[in-house]
Motif scaffolding. Sequence first.
Motif, PDB file in Angstrom:
ATOM      1  N   GLU A  15     -46.444  27.344  32.254  1.00 21.47           N
ATOM      2  CA  GLU A  15     -45.487  26.029  32.061  1.00 21.47           C
ATOM      3  C   GLU A  15     -44.871  26.040  33.494  1.00 21.47           C
ATOM      4  OE1 GLU A  15     -43.320  23.789  28.729  1.00 21.47           O
ATOM      5  OE2 GLU A  15     -42.460  25.735  29.101  1.00 21.47           O
ATOM      6  N   PHE A  16     -44.148  27.231  33.765  1.00 21.84           N
ATOM      7  CA  PHE A  16     -43.188  27.005  35.205  1.00 21.84           C
ATOM      8  C   PHE A  16     -44.141  26.624  36.324  1.00 21.84           C
ATOM      9  CE2 PHE A  16     -41.248  29.073  38.705  1.00 21.84           C
ATOM     10  CZ  PHE A  16     -40.137  28.624  38.483  1.00 21.84           C
ATOM     11  N   LEU A  17     -45.085  27.261  36.280  1.00 19.24           N
ATOM     12  CA  LEU A  17     -45.865  27.081  37.741  1.00 19.24           C
ATOM     13  C   LEU A  17     -47.253  25.792  37.588  1.00 19.24           C
ATOM     14  CD1 LEU A  17     -46.494  30.758  38.074  1.00 19.24           C
ATOM     15  CD2 LEU A  17     -45.343  29.359  39.637  1.00 19.24           C
ATOM     16  N   GLU A  18     -46.966  25.169  36.600  1.00 20.23           N
ATOM     17  CA  GLU A  18     -48.095  24.135  36.278  1.00 20.23           C
ATOM     18  C   GLU A  18     -48.036  23.242  37.400  1.00 20.23           C
ATOM     19  OE1 GLU A  18     -47.649  21.538  32.667  1.00 20.23           O
ATOM     20  OE2 GLU A  18     -45.458  21.265  33.326  1.00 20.23           O
ATOM     21  N   VAL A  19     -47.390  22.953  38.154  1.00 20.61           N
ATOM     22  CA  VAL A  19     -47.402  21.879  39.287  1.00 20.61           C
ATOM     23  C   VAL A  19     -48.349  22.541  40.280  1.00 20.61           C
ATOM     24  CG1 VAL A  19     -45.250  20.986  39.144  1.00 20.61           C
ATOM     25  CG2 VAL A  19     -45.486  22.937  40.513  1.00 20.61           C
ATOM     26  N   TYR A  20     -48.815  23.742  40.322  1.00 19.37           N
ATOM     27  CA  TYR A  20     -49.615  24.495  41.126  1.00 19.37           C
ATOM     28  C   TYR A  20     -50.999  24.513  40.369  1.00 19.37           C
ATOM     29  CZ  TYR A  20     -45.477  25.704  43.442  1.00 19.37           C
ATOM     30  OH  TYR A  20     -44.053  25.698  44.241  1.00 19.37           O
ATOM     31  N   ASP A  21     -51.308  24.066  39.188  1.00 20.18           N
ATOM     32  CA  ASP A  21     -52.419  24.240  38.783  1.00 20.18           C
ATOM     33  C   ASP A  21     -53.375  23.111  39.171  1.00 20.18           C
ATOM     34  OD1 ASP A  21     -54.657  24.831  36.874  1.00 20.18           O
ATOM     35  OD2 ASP A  21     -53.625  23.785  35.071  1.00 20.18           O
ATOM     36  N   GLY A  22     -54.306  23.575  39.613  1.00 20.15           N
ATOM     37  CA  GLY A  22     -55.412  22.443  40.288  1.00 20.15           C
ATOM     38  C   GLY A  22     -55.321  22.279  41.760  1.00 20.15           C
ATOM     39  N   VAL A  23     -54.298  22.579  42.439  1.00 21.49           N
ATOM     40  CA  VAL A  23     -53.535  22.646  43.430  1.00 21.49           C
ATOM     41  C   VAL A  23     -53.800  23.834  44.401  1.00 21.49           C
ATOM     42  CG1 VAL A  23     -51.910  21.819  45.149  1.00 21.49           C
ATOM     43  CG2 VAL A  23     -51.970  20.773  42.850  1.00 21.49           C
ATOM     44  N   VAL A  24     -53.574  24.977  43.805  1.00 18.15           N
ATOM     45  CA  VAL A  24     -53.519  26.125  44.532  1.00 18.15           C
ATOM     46  C   VAL A  24     -54.615  26.953  43.960  1.00 18.15           C
ATOM     47  CG1 VAL A  24     -52.233  28.342  45.006  1.00 18.15           C
ATOM     48  CG2 VAL A  24     -50.928  26.315  45.003  1.00 18.15           C
ATOM     49  N   PRO A  25     -55.704  27.310  44.788  1.00 20.74           N
ATOM     50  CA  PRO A  25     -56.865  28.153  44.083  1.00 20.74           C
ATOM     51  C   PRO A  25     -56.357  29.367  43.361  1.00 20.74           C
ATOM     52  CG  PRO A  25     -57.067  27.725  46.391  1.00 20.74           C
ATOM     53  CD  PRO A  25     -55.790  27.147  46.162  1.00 20.74           C
ATOM     54  N   GLU A  26     -55.243  30.224  43.875  1.00 22.73           N
ATOM     55  CA  GLU A  26     -54.668  31.311  43.400  1.00 22.73           C
ATOM     56  C   GLU A  26     -53.940  31.018  41.979  1.00 22.73           C
ATOM     57  OE1 GLU A  26     -55.361  31.734  47.651  1.00 22.73           O
ATOM     58  OE2 GLU A  26     -54.075  30.471  46.342  1.00 22.73           O
ATOM     59  N   ILE A  29     -33.805  21.810  41.359  1.00 20.00           N
ATOM     60  CA  ILE A  29     -32.936  21.508  40.203  1.00 20.00           C
ATOM     61  C   ILE A  29     -33.740  21.519  38.750  1.00 20.00           C
ATOM     62  CG2 ILE A  29     -31.820  19.543  38.807  1.00 20.00           C
ATOM     63  CD1 ILE A  29     -31.053  18.454  41.651  1.00 20.00           C
ATOM     64  N   ILE A  30     -34.971  21.288  38.584  1.00 18.81           N
ATOM     65  CA  ILE A  30     -35.796  21.295  37.429  1.00 18.81           C
ATOM     66  C   ILE A  30     -36.016  22.840  37.169  1.00 18.81           C
ATOM     67  CG2 ILE A  30     -38.145  21.158  36.555  1.00 18.81           C
ATOM     68  CD1 ILE A  30     -37.890  18.404  38.200  1.00 18.81           C
ATOM     69  N   GLU A  31     -36.340  23.479  38.315  1.00 16.43           N
ATOM     70  CA  GLU A  31     -36.749  25.116  38.219  1.00 16.43           C
ATOM     71  C   GLU A  31     -35.419  25.903  37.787  1.00 16.43           C
ATOM     72  OE1 GLU A  31     -38.810  26.534  41.700  1.00 16.43           O
ATOM     73  OE2 GLU A  31     -40.465  25.035  41.369  1.00 16.43           O
ATOM     74  N   VAL A  32     -34.353  25.623  38.269  1.00 15.16           N
ATOM     75  CA  VAL A  32     -33.159  26.090  37.760  1.00 15.16           C
ATOM     76  C   VAL A  32     -32.592  25.816  36.347  1.00 15.16           C
ATOM     77  CG1 VAL A  32     -30.836  26.082  38.156  1.00 15.16           C
ATOM     78  CG2 VAL A  32     -32.017  26.435  40.033  1.00 15.16           C
ATOM     79  N   GLU A  33     -32.992  24.546  36.284  1.00 14.62           N
ATOM     80  CA  GLU A  33     -32.681  24.293  34.574  1.00 14.62           C
ATOM     81  C   GLU A  33     -33.753  24.990  33.694  1.00 14.62           C
ATOM     82  OE1 GLU A  33     -32.709  20.092  34.420  1.00 14.62           O
ATOM     83  OE2 GLU A  33     -30.543  19.881  35.340  1.00 14.62           O
ATOM     84  N   TYR A  34     -35.139  25.171  34.190  1.00 14.97           N
ATOM     85  CA  TYR A  34     -35.989  25.819  33.322  1.00 14.97           C
ATOM     86  C   TYR A  34     -35.568  27.256  32.836  1.00 14.97           C
ATOM     87  CZ  TYR A  34     -40.311  27.506  31.546  1.00 14.97           C
ATOM     88  OH  TYR A  34     -41.450  28.113  30.702  1.00 14.97           O
ATOM     89  N   PHE A  35     -35.065  27.969  33.765  1.00 15.75           N
ATOM     90  CA  PHE A  35     -34.523  29.258  33.370  1.00 15.75           C
ATOM     91  C   PHE A  35     -33.268  29.253  32.920  1.00 15.75           C
ATOM     92  CE2 PHE A  35     -38.091  30.325  36.421  1.00 15.75           C
ATOM     93  CZ  PHE A  35     -38.529  31.705  35.695  1.00 15.75           C
ATOM     94  N   PHE A  36     -32.352  28.695  33.374  1.00 16.89           N
ATOM     95  CA  PHE A  36     -30.938  28.890  33.097  1.00 16.89           C
ATOM     96  C   PHE A  36     -30.383  27.915  31.991  1.00 16.89           C
ATOM     97  CE2 PHE A  36     -30.971  30.546  37.267  1.00 16.89           C
ATOM     98  CZ  PHE A  36     -30.498  32.097  36.756  1.00 16.89           C
ATOM     99  N   LYS A  37     -31.364  26.930  31.445  1.00 16.54           N
ATOM    100  CA  LYS A  37     -30.923  26.086  30.294  1.00 16.54           C
ATOM    101  C   LYS A  37     -32.033  26.152  29.344  1.00 16.54           C
ATOM    102  CE  LYS A  37     -28.296  22.301  32.436  1.00 16.54           C
ATOM    103  NZ  LYS A  37     -27.789  21.209  32.830  1.00 16.54           N
ATOM    104  N   ILE A  38     -33.242  26.054  29.598  1.00 17.31           N
ATOM    105  CA  ILE A  38     -34.413  26.126  28.460  1.00 17.31           C
ATOM    106  C   ILE A  38     -34.545  27.551  28.221  1.00 17.31           C
ATOM    107  CG2 ILE A  38     -36.840  25.575  28.180  1.00 17.31           C
ATOM    108  CD1 ILE A  38     -36.592  23.349  30.206  1.00 17.31           C
TER     109      ILE A  38
END
Length: 144
Positions: free
Chosen positions: A40-51, A132-141
């Motif tokens: 979920e955290f890395l989903e923006v890379y799904d289909g974009v980054v081969p790795e 901002i979204i990534e910081v909130e993912y760890f420190f709020k969610i």
Amino acid sequence: IKPHAIKERSVGAIFNDITSRGFVVSAMAMFRLERAAAAEFLEVYDGVVPEYSEMVDEFCSGSVVALEVRLKPQLLSNPGESEEVVEKFRAHAGPWDVNMAKELYSDTIRGKFGRDRIRNAIHCTDLPKDGIIEVEYFFKILVG
């Protein structure tokens, strides 16, 4: 800070490297991510980054240290801090490709502590709004 860097006992050196460059760590916590959370955290890379799948595997291979990084106030050149801190921190992180980082930008975090494109020491955001979204993912969610 990615799991391989923690296993290699590089957290203190990476932290010192960050703070010695004019950044302030305003929040820090260690997490152990399940595969679903890492994906979920890395989903923006799904289909974009081969790795993408290997990136998720790395995030699940051990603990990660999440940091909220800011610039020292005297180093800000404008009030739009989120844009400026992301740009400056990305430059300090170095290229995602560790071979390039070691060859051309050896004084960056990835140049010093990265091993390969997956185990490149740290994750840092690409865009100010994502920071901002990534910081909130760890420190709020995840902290909830």
